[in-house]
Design an enzyme around this catalytic site. Sequence first.
Site, PDB file in Angstrom:
ATOM      1  N   ASP A 395       0.868  -1.172   0.000  1.00 18.87           N
ATOM      2  CA  ASP A 395       0.000   0.000   0.000  1.00 18.87           C
ATOM      3  C   ASP A 395       0.909   1.227   0.000  1.00 18.87           C
ATOM      4  O   ASP A 395       1.976   1.205   0.625  1.00 18.87           O
ATOM      5  CB  ASP A 395      -0.885  -0.006   1.248  1.00 18.87           C
ATOM      6  CG  ASP A 395      -1.710   1.268   1.352  1.00 18.87           C
ATOM      7  OD1 ASP A 395      -2.492   1.550   0.433  1.00 18.87           O
ATOM      8  OD2 ASP A 395      -1.550   1.997   2.352  1.00 18.87           O
ATOM      9  N   LYS A 396       0.509   2.273  -0.696  1.00 16.18           N
ATOM     10  CA  LYS A 396       1.385   3.443  -0.797  1.00 16.18           C
ATOM     11  C   LYS A 396       1.390   4.289   0.466  1.00 16.18           C
ATOM     12  O   LYS A 396       2.411   4.437   1.133  1.00 16.18           O
ATOM     13  CB  LYS A 396       0.981   4.325  -1.986  1.00 16.18           C
ATOM     14  CG  LYS A 396       1.883   5.557  -2.149  1.00 16.18           C
ATOM     15  CD  LYS A 396       1.372   6.508  -3.204  1.00 16.18           C
ATOM     16  CE  LYS A 396       0.185   7.312  -2.702  1.00 16.18           C
ATOM     17  NZ  LYS A 396       0.571   8.323  -1.678  1.00 16.18           N
ATOM     18  N   GLY A 559      -5.324   4.271  -3.278  1.00 20.08           N
ATOM     19  CA  GLY A 559      -6.556   4.942  -3.653  1.00 20.08           C
ATOM     20  C   GLY A 559      -6.299   6.261  -4.342  1.00 20.08           C
ATOM     21  O   GLY A 559      -7.233   6.923  -4.801  1.00 20.08           O
ATOM     22  N   LYS A 589      -9.109  -3.579  -3.576  1.00 23.81           N
ATOM     23  CA  LYS A 589      -7.804  -4.014  -3.082  1.00 23.81           C
ATOM     24  C   LYS A 589      -7.833  -5.508  -2.796  1.00 23.81           C
ATOM     25  O   LYS A 589      -6.916  -6.249  -3.164  1.00 23.81           O
ATOM     26  CB  LYS A 589      -7.414  -3.237  -1.828  1.00 23.81           C
ATOM     27  CG  LYS A 589      -7.027  -1.795  -2.079  1.00 23.81           C
ATOM     28  CD  LYS A 589      -6.455  -1.144  -0.835  1.00 23.81           C
ATOM     29  CE  LYS A 589      -5.992   0.279  -1.136  1.00 23.81           C
ATOM     30  NZ  LYS A 589      -5.360   0.918   0.033  1.00 23.81           N
TER      31      LYS A 589
END
Length: 729
Positions: A395-396, A559, A589
Amino acid sequence: MASSAASDDRHGSHHDQPGRHEQPSHHAHRHEHDGRHGHGSDKHTGHDEHAGHDKHAGHDPAMFRRRFWLSLLLTLPIVVTSSMVMEWFGYTISFPGIAWVGPVLGSIVFWYGGWPFLAGGVHEIRHRTPGMMLLISMAIVVAYVASLASSLGLVDLEFWWELSALVTIMLLGHWQEMKAIGSAQGALAALAALLPDDAERITPTGDVEQVAASELRVGDLVLVRPGGRVPADGVVTEGSAELDESMITGESRPVPRTTGHRVVAGTVATDAALRIEVTAVGDDTALAGIQRLVSEAQASRGRAQVLADRFAGMLFYIASTAGLLTFIAWWAWGNVGESVTRTVTVLVIACPHALGLAIPLVISLSTALAARSGILVKDRLALERMRTVDTVLFDKTGTLTKGEHVVTGVAAVDGVSESELLRIAAAVEAFSEHPLAKAIVRAARDRDLDPHAATDFVALAGRGARADIDGTTYVIGGPALLRELTAEPPTQLREATKEWENRGAAVLHVLRQREGDGSSTTADVLGAFALEDEVRPEAREAIATLRRLGITTIAMITGDARSVAETVASELGFQPDDEVFAEVLPADKDRVVAELQQCGHTVAMVGDGVNDAPALARADVGVAIGAGTDVAIESAGVVLASSDPRAVGAVIRLSHASYRKMVENLAWAAGYNVVAIPLAAGVLAWAGISLSPALGAVLMSLSTIIVALNAQLLRRVRLTAGSGSAANT
């Protein structure tokens, strides 16, 4: 560095620019809940089906802990007073009634400490799935019956200390194992905790009453004050505020919500009050949908135990068949006494002391080693599976980036210095609680600039902020504010801001307000700032380490807009074969992880937010950043307490090292049985080579010691962040 491009009007929104966002390649549509799905908390069955060791359903770590300590306390005097042990170590203990220490205390250990295994064995018999529990039960029953018969003078086959030691060791292993059970319930509880217990409902007369959130119904009007959580899904009917929706969408900064906008239960109004009409409650909310996804994904984990069940079943059949053949062979030879002795020896020597320690002890040591390095292993299977991972999906926001913005660019018009622009902006934003405002104030402080003294501060919901400095009004905000004040940035600023926007940065303009002709209000643009979510400095090294460890695909999911994602990927050194999934919502996701798995990938998901929980649970290994939310931590099998993504590589190295120890221990345990069982059965008795029950007990103990010492070599593994390899073990 990059920022979230799905931003609001205050902070450089592009929602009014058609075609701005590139559509993601993997399911970026909004996940809708049609009310048919519940929380899923009562449907979770994964751990009930956890095969092999815990078919004794309903037991918990506390129960095994209590039985272990009492059994250990009773086993010590049994061992010390054993004639065999005294003979080994050359000492003598004698007191009246010493002969009853073994029978009395051993019987207590057998019935109290061994009861979970006896019950588990009965369970396996009833369900016709013989495995580890039945094998353990068979071993302790034979040892108990033989020892009891010996104490009564019927035979000379006493195994009280071996029986007690076996039960105690098995209790220790199961105590450690059962700690992992219940993680699904913890994840669902953490999700439920995001919802407020109470809500402020607006009555038809306009009064505000405090009610339990569970009493809300569709159509009710509720008031959400600044800093409060939205109690149910709904639509804004009055007011404008910026909502922190990171726990649902993954968006790294608050987004504006005003009349007509939908809001989600559990999100937080950061700067203003809202009136909301409830459109979904309970099981129909988006948060409940995430709960359901977590529950379903975690329930699917139990299938990993099928192979262990089969191995335990094979061991049961091998041991029981060997014992039966031994009895029949010696009985047919005409020696009934020898047939009993040999059969008991076979069953005792095949007793799974070493097998019981082979994996649990390695897991125990490896998890302790990991904990000292800031890695919490919550799921014992997660560490085992980590060695098979070929794809790591990050996840970023909050994982590869810090989740907080920094000023990365300053541009001022002629006649205004960058320092002066920053002093003005910091003065206006000094009283604001907005994350971007704090970033500007922090930038001024880092440059040792003293902001001007500002008065009459006003937060402009969804647009920016305004304050007076020495009688002049200054405002700071995004494109919406420029349009409202009919202000046009000069060409030099437009070129700078265009470059910032292309890489996904949030852009804030500083304006000096002045009265125009008539009723119109205009302002002069003095400059602009670029603010971006800061990439973790260790993230690039983490990616490089994973490549050295043989991870074939690095992926990032967020997102945020694709421009933001690609900017971060570029900074981290992503290669053409790597994957970038942008503008992905929570349900997507989870679906992206499932699709990667369907393509044959073994996926480790690394994340920190509630929106990551379903994906963390669905992945082959879920890795939560420790600074993240409780629900992400509960949903993952591994937690990185340091929030350092380089620790993902450390987990992989530890997984390989611990797997080697498991294989070595299992090979020893299997090899020991291959050699010892035939000898115990008396296949070389014709050559004068045979094993007595006592010698069988010695070999059984020696096997256990060897397995334990080999597992201890794991302590040589070094898990320093970013190191390329582990010490040889």
